[in-house]
Scaffold this motif. Sequence first.
Motif, PDB file in Angstrom:
ATOM      1  N   HIS A 243      18.761  20.580  46.114  1.00  0.00           N
ATOM      2  CA  HIS A 243      18.060  21.795  46.970  1.00  0.00           C
ATOM      3  C   HIS A 243      17.926  23.079  46.175  1.00  0.00           C
ATOM      4  O   HIS A 243      16.902  23.750  46.445  1.00  0.00           O
ATOM      5  CB  HIS A 243      19.209  22.034  48.144  1.00  0.00           C
ATOM      6  N   LYS A 244      18.984  23.505  45.375  1.00  0.00           N
ATOM      7  CA  LYS A 244      18.712  24.834  44.579  1.00  0.00           C
ATOM      8  C   LYS A 244      17.733  24.496  43.617  1.00  0.00           C
ATOM      9  O   LYS A 244      16.871  25.365  43.502  1.00  0.00           O
ATOM     10  CB  LYS A 244      20.006  25.000  43.852  1.00  0.00           C
ATOM     11  N   MET A 245      17.393  23.313  42.988  1.00  0.00           N
ATOM     12  CA  MET A 245      16.209  23.012  41.896  1.00  0.00           C
ATOM     13  C   MET A 245      15.047  23.093  42.682  1.00  0.00           C
ATOM     14  O   MET A 245      14.027  23.574  42.357  1.00  0.00           O
ATOM     15  CB  MET A 245      16.386  21.701  41.547  1.00  0.00           C
TER      16      MET A 245
ATOM     17  N   LEU B 143       9.980  26.015  43.909  1.00  0.00           N
ATOM     18  CA  LEU B 143       9.263  26.822  44.940  1.00  0.00           C
ATOM     19  C   LEU B 143       9.105  28.244  44.554  1.00  0.00           C
ATOM     20  O   LEU B 143       7.957  28.917  44.566  1.00  0.00           O
ATOM     21  CB  LEU B 143       9.706  26.639  46.159  1.00  0.00           C
ATOM     22  N   TYR B 144      10.010  28.738  43.827  1.00  0.00           N
ATOM     23  CA  TYR B 144      10.129  30.062  43.582  1.00  0.00           C
ATOM     24  C   TYR B 144       9.130  30.416  42.240  1.00  0.00           C
ATOM     25  O   TYR B 144       8.169  31.333  42.420  1.00  0.00           O
ATOM     26  CB  TYR B 144      11.334  30.398  42.970  1.00  0.00           C
TER      27      TYR B 144
ATOM     28  N   GLU C  47      14.616  29.629  51.807  1.00  0.00           N
ATOM     29  CA  GLU C  47      15.121  28.680  52.810  1.00  0.00           C
ATOM     30  C   GLU C  47      15.898  27.819  51.928  1.00  0.00           C
ATOM     31  O   GLU C  47      17.222  27.241  52.454  1.00  0.00           O
ATOM     32  CB  GLU C  47      14.349  28.177  53.701  1.00  0.00           C
ATOM     33  N   LEU C  48      15.532  27.343  50.695  1.00  0.00           N
ATOM     34  CA  LEU C  48      16.240  26.150  50.216  1.00  0.00           C
ATOM     35  C   LEU C  48      17.632  26.906  49.425  1.00  0.00           C
ATOM     36  O   LEU C  48      18.616  26.293  49.262  1.00  0.00           O
ATOM     37  CB  LEU C  48      15.324  25.683  49.092  1.00  0.00           C
TER      38      LEU C  48
ATOM     39  N   LEU D 140      23.252  27.217  49.221  1.00  0.00           N
ATOM     40  CA  LEU D 140      24.322  28.386  49.214  1.00  0.00           C
ATOM     41  C   LEU D 140      25.420  27.983  50.221  1.00  0.00           C
ATOM     42  O   LEU D 140      26.670  28.074  49.670  1.00  0.00           O
ATOM     43  CB  LEU D 140      23.874  29.928  49.568  1.00  0.00           C
ATOM     44  N   ASP D 141      24.688  27.698  51.315  1.00  0.00           N
ATOM     45  CA  ASP D 141      25.915  27.304  52.564  1.00  0.00           C
ATOM     46  C   ASP D 141      26.538  25.983  52.084  1.00  0.00           C
ATOM     47  O   ASP D 141      27.816  25.674  52.138  1.00  0.00           O
ATOM     48  CB  ASP D 141      25.192  27.046  53.728  1.00  0.00           C
ATOM     49  N   GLU D 142      25.732  25.218  51.380  1.00  0.00           N
ATOM     50  CA  GLU D 142      26.609  23.783  50.878  1.00  0.00           C
ATOM     51  C   GLU D 142      27.499  24.062  49.905  1.00  0.00           C
ATOM     52  O   GLU D 142      28.429  23.367  49.838  1.00  0.00           O
ATOM     53  CB  GLU D 142      25.314  22.898  50.505  1.00  0.00           C
ATOM     54  N   PHE D 143      27.303  24.825  48.897  1.00  0.00           N
ATOM     55  CA  PHE D 143      28.047  25.165  47.716  1.00  0.00           C
ATOM     56  C   PHE D 143      29.472  25.967  48.099  1.00  0.00           C
ATOM     57  O   PHE D 143      30.455  25.605  47.871  1.00  0.00           O
ATOM     58  CB  PHE D 143      27.563  26.114  46.724  1.00  0.00           C
ATOM     59  N   ARG D 144      29.312  26.825  49.446  1.00  0.00           N
ATOM     60  CA  ARG D 144      30.408  27.568  49.723  1.00  0.00           C
ATOM     61  C   ARG D 144      31.110  26.534  50.644  1.00  0.00           C
ATOM     62  O   ARG D 144      32.395  26.873  50.788  1.00  0.00           O
ATOM     63  CB  ARG D 144      29.748  28.602  50.640  1.00  0.00           C
ATOM     64  N   GLY D 145      30.531  25.621  51.165  1.00  0.00           N
ATOM     65  CA  GLY D 145      31.212  24.747  52.069  1.00  0.00           C
ATOM     66  C   GLY D 145      32.289  23.836  50.989  1.00  0.00           C
ATOM     67  O   GLY D 145      32.973  23.340  51.547  1.00  0.00           O
ATOM     68  N   MET D 146      31.904  23.602  49.778  1.00  0.00           N
ATOM     69  CA  MET D 146      32.438  22.742  48.690  1.00  0.00           C
ATOM     70  C   MET D 146      33.490  23.452  47.963  1.00  0.00           C
ATOM     71  O   MET D 146      33.938  23.107  46.997  1.00  0.00           O
ATOM     72  CB  MET D 146      31.449  22.039  47.897  1.00  0.00           C
TER      73      MET D 146
END
Length: 406
Positions: A258-260, A265-266, A276-277, A282-288
């Motif tokens: 998702h980061k890639m 897109l950037y 949005e991606l 960011l939410d996914e990495f913080r959750g891990m």
Amino acid sequence: MTGRVSERSVRASAPEYQGALGSLSVNASLPDVLEEGMRGAREAELSGDLHEAARCLLAVAEACRRLGRTGEADRAWKASYRAARAAGHEGAMAWALWSGGTLARQRGAFRLAYRLLHLAAEAGERGGDVVARGYSLAGLAETGRIQGDYASVARLHEQLLTEARRRGEARHTVWALEGIAQMYRNTGRFDEALALFEEAAETAERAEDRRGWAWALRGIADVLSARDGDVERALTLLSRAEEACREIRLRSALAYNHKMRGNVLYRAGRYGQARELYAQALDEFRGMDEPRGTALSRLGLVKTEARLGAAAARTAAELTALRTDLERIGLLHARDLVDGAAAELGLDPLPEPTGSEPGTERRALPDTGAEALRAADPEALRSADPEGLRAVDPEGMRSADREELR
């Protein structure tokens, strides 16, 4: 780069799945691996088979780590190590230490990662487990590469690639190709990077290694986007990789995907979609509890919000804080990443921390890492029997190391 992986290795294997779990595929769903591992560990503990308990707990640790359940992974690898030590099995101890070192790297604890992976390599050598030793050396190489010290690890990557090909280890061949390709990509050698990522994807596909294939597609997409501006092809490749990540439940790899996608897109100027991606990643990495991915996603967010109209002073302050956080994690190329973003946005030079001179925040490898990499000699892998492992009486670990893992 000469030679290809031996054709006798038709399918990739998962040597971290051992004992009763040895028949599991490298592509097995991680929730299934976790369930089987926990069941096997309970049965082994009831029967008093500590070696089997250690092997099942290793699978539990690795499944939890890849699912982003880091607290459970930490408890599981330590339990695996204790069971292996009680069984007097040096090879199983090596695998547990490898798992712990890999988890430490994932959590950004680089000093601990170097220490555990170095101990794992030593235990693998003492126990005659050439595969555990090879994985541990690869872990050391990857830790140095992630920190950005390519000069220290480039040769080790090449040596491990040669040995993986000689032994017909498709999965390790794919890992080494991707690592070398990533170093090429990060130093602007796009053509060479693309060739190696494509070779990695082909090798992984032949070996039915969905995990390695997904990472290789991510690398190809990155190069096609950065070098050629080929947005649609890059997004298509990332979508294919995402399917594989979801199929096996590769939570960390999915977040990096998702980061890639945000990066692609950037670069295409599609800043709203990129934001949005990056926010999702960011939410996914913080959750891990994965600080490296968290920081890199934050960097993407700062850049996209600047492009969408955020105040320059706010952006500069966020980049300065982010640079400090990246350097604290231990990423040697943090200044280059953030200063590059500042230059791109017309905000350089960023202010230096109070009392510091330009460039003083750049860190060298920690002493533990430098020592571990100096000792990472793959020579023993060359003399080992390519077909299997040797059984050697364990000598045990130093008492200080035992204390740390109780």
